[in-house]
Design a protein around this motif. Structure first.
Motif, PDB file in Angstrom:
ATOM      1  N   ARG A   1      -0.850  -4.960  -5.151  1.00  0.00           N
ATOM      2  CA  ARG A   1      -1.325  -6.250  -5.318  1.00  0.00           C
ATOM      3  C   ARG A   1      -2.927  -5.791  -6.226  1.00  0.00           C
ATOM      4  NH1 ARG A   1      -0.074 -10.252  -2.919  1.00  0.00           N
ATOM      5  NH2 ARG A   1       1.486 -10.658  -1.434  1.00  0.00           N
ATOM      6  N   ARG A   2      -3.620  -5.019  -6.430  1.00  0.00           N
ATOM      7  CA  ARG A   2      -4.910  -4.948  -7.202  1.00  0.00           C
ATOM      8  C   ARG A   2      -4.635  -4.149  -8.354  1.00  0.00           C
ATOM      9  NH1 ARG A   2      -6.428  -2.377  -2.566  1.00  0.00           N
ATOM     10  NH2 ARG A   2      -5.132  -0.687  -3.209  1.00  0.00           N
ATOM     11  N   GLU A   3      -2.944  -4.198  -9.036  1.00  0.00           N
ATOM     12  CA  GLU A   3      -2.514  -4.068 -10.163  1.00  0.00           C
ATOM     13  C   GLU A   3      -1.690  -5.097 -10.656  1.00  0.00           C
ATOM     14  OE1 GLU A   3      -3.677  -1.586 -12.180  1.00  0.00           O
ATOM     15  OE2 GLU A   3      -4.602  -0.652 -10.544  1.00  0.00           O
ATOM     16  N   SER A   4      -2.039  -6.626 -10.050  1.00  0.00           N
ATOM     17  CA  SER A   4      -1.415  -8.054 -10.470  1.00  0.00           C
ATOM     18  C   SER A   4      -2.575  -9.027 -10.936  1.00  0.00           C
ATOM     19  CB  SER A   4      -0.717  -7.981  -9.222  1.00  0.00           C
ATOM     20  OG  SER A   4       0.282  -7.105  -8.844  1.00  0.00           O
ATOM     21  N   ASN A   5      -1.601  -9.941 -11.984  1.00  0.00           N
ATOM     22  CA  ASN A   5      -2.780 -10.753 -12.245  1.00  0.00           C
ATOM     23  C   ASN A   5      -4.135 -10.184 -13.065  1.00  0.00           C
ATOM     24  OD1 ASN A   5      -1.322 -12.773 -11.253  1.00  0.00           O
ATOM     25  ND2 ASN A   5      -2.906 -12.767  -9.351  1.00  0.00           N
ATOM     26  N   CYS A   6      -3.337  -9.081 -13.810  1.00  0.00           N
ATOM     27  CA  CYS A   6      -3.931  -8.539 -15.164  1.00  0.00           C
ATOM     28  C   CYS A   6      -3.737  -9.261 -16.067  1.00  0.00           C
ATOM     29  CB  CYS A   6      -4.088  -6.868 -14.779  1.00  0.00           C
ATOM     30  SG  CYS A   6      -4.692  -5.978 -13.336  1.00  0.00           S
TER      31      CYS A   6
ATOM     32  N   GLY B   1      12.142 -14.633  -1.949  1.00  0.00           N
ATOM     33  CA  GLY B   1      10.397 -14.316  -1.320  1.00  0.00           C
ATOM     34  C   GLY B   1       9.391 -15.245  -2.540  1.00  0.00           C
ATOM     35  N   THR B   2       9.096 -15.655  -1.897  1.00  0.00           N
ATOM     36  CA  THR B   2       7.711 -16.210  -2.607  1.00  0.00           C
ATOM     37  C   THR B   2       6.766 -14.812  -3.986  1.00  0.00           C
ATOM     38  OG1 THR B   2       6.048 -16.244  -1.672  1.00  0.00           O
ATOM     39  CG2 THR B   2       7.377 -18.320  -1.959  1.00  0.00           C
ATOM     40  N   HIS B   3       6.929 -13.356  -3.520  1.00  0.00           N
ATOM     41  CA  HIS B   3       5.867 -12.903  -4.185  1.00  0.00           C
ATOM     42  C   HIS B   3       6.289 -11.858  -4.675  1.00  0.00           C
ATOM     43  CE1 HIS B   3       1.947 -14.305  -2.207  1.00  0.00           C
ATOM     44  NE2 HIS B   3       2.501 -14.526  -0.989  1.00  0.00           N
ATOM     45  N   ARG B   4       7.588 -12.151  -5.837  1.00  0.00           N
ATOM     46  CA  ARG B   4       8.410 -11.878  -6.576  1.00  0.00           C
ATOM     47  C   ARG B   4       7.699 -10.401  -7.858  1.00  0.00           C
ATOM     48  NH1 ARG B   4      11.243 -16.526  -6.764  1.00  0.00           N
ATOM     49  NH2 ARG B   4      10.413 -16.741  -8.352  1.00  0.00           N
ATOM     50  N   GLY B   5       6.602 -10.947  -8.470  1.00  0.00           N
ATOM     51  CA  GLY B   5       5.902 -10.311  -9.215  1.00  0.00           C
ATOM     52  C   GLY B   5       6.564 -10.695 -10.888  1.00  0.00           C
TER      53      GLY B   5
ATOM     54  N   PRO C   1       1.583 -10.878  -8.052  1.00  0.00           N
ATOM     55  CA  PRO C   1       1.464  -9.792  -6.972  1.00  0.00           C
ATOM     56  C   PRO C   1       2.948  -9.677  -6.555  1.00  0.00           C
ATOM     57  CG  PRO C   1       0.343 -11.458  -6.774  1.00  0.00           C
ATOM     58  CD  PRO C   1       1.004 -12.192  -8.107  1.00  0.00           C
ATOM     59  N   CYS C   2       3.282  -9.027  -5.769  1.00  0.00           N
ATOM     60  CA  CYS C   2       4.594  -8.452  -5.651  1.00  0.00           C
ATOM     61  C   CYS C   2       4.362  -8.235  -4.505  1.00  0.00           C
ATOM     62  CB  CYS C   2       5.106  -7.050  -6.125  1.00  0.00           C
ATOM     63  SG  CYS C   2       6.992  -6.725  -5.768  1.00  0.00           S
TER      64      CYS C   2
END
Length: 238
Positions: A93-98, A118-122, A191-192
């Motif tokens: 999660r810390r490496e997402s939306n970067c 799902g809604t959090h597929r990356g 996020p995934c």
């Protein structure tokens, strides 16, 4: 790529080829305790199908042809920078939306494992072709510095959530090949689910500012950051 922001070659990999890459990812994911990791080149990539693909004359000509089409000239270097990236666990999660611009003009994304439910597929988030190739490497560095920081990224993420910004959202399909102008397009992954795994191979080709000191320093910093993030995930998993 110019009109819609990206291009997709469906079913680029056979089911057998995809399975072989998933075995590589599974081994590395287990070694990392189910946490985030990223390999920038190295033996893991070179020994796999990714190394074969990166050395393929047909694949290399595809990338060099795209660069010539995008700039009207031949790339300074024919080197392909290969990355194997796996977003999983809490550290993912810390490496997402970067959100960032790539150093190289041509970016090729090869999904290996992607959650399809799902809604959090990356999902891949792209603001396509929002800038041109900068004539000055210093202007490029300044632009990236202003955008690629925690505060600006949080603003962009919040604006997307509220509907103020409307990027393209791509639900990636494993085995397809996605191509876009990474240098010109601001992009990131959403996020995934920590219980799922998002593994992709990335090929970067054609740095418009290749050969400059600033470019070499940025590349080293990015690779060092990736090693630190991978090492930190391994320590948390231990």
């Amino acid at each position: 790529m110019n009109n819609s922001g990206y291009s997709c070659i469906a079913n680029f990999l056979t089911s057998e080829q995809l399975s072989s890459l998933r075995e590589v990812v599974q081994t590395e994911a287990t070694n990392r305790g189910g946490e985030y990791f990223a390999h920038h080149g190295g033996e893991v990539i070179n020994r796999s199908l990714l190394g074969v693909l990166g050395a393929s004359p047909v694949f290399r000509e595809l990338l060099s042809g795209l660069y010539r089409q995008g700039t009207g000239r031949t790339a300074y270097s024919d080197k392909i920078y290969q990355v194997l990236r796996c977003v999983q666990g809490g550290s993912g999660r810390r490496e997402s939306n970067c959100f960032h611009y790539d150093a190289s003009l041509v970016t090729v994304l090869l999904p290996i494992e992607i959650p399809q439910q799902g809604t959090h597929r990356g999902d891949l988030i792209v603001f396509p072709n929002v800038r041109g190739v900068r004539s000055s490497v210093l202007f490029n560095v300044l632009e990236k510095t202003l955008l690629q920081n925690r505060l600006t990224r949080s603003w962009i993420t919040a604006a997307i959530r509220r509907g103020w910004l409307k990027p393209k959202k791509l639900q990636l399909v494993p085995g397809n090949l996605y191509l876009f102008w990474g240098y010109r397009s601001l992009h990131a992954n959403e996020p995934c689910d920590p219980a799922a795994r998002r593994a992709t191979a990335i090929f970067h080709y054609g740095d418009p500012h290749a050969g400059s000191l600033a470019t070499r320093l940025i590349l080293k910093l990015n690779q060092r950051r990736a090693r630190r993030a991978t090492a930190a995930s391994a320590q948390r998993a231990a």
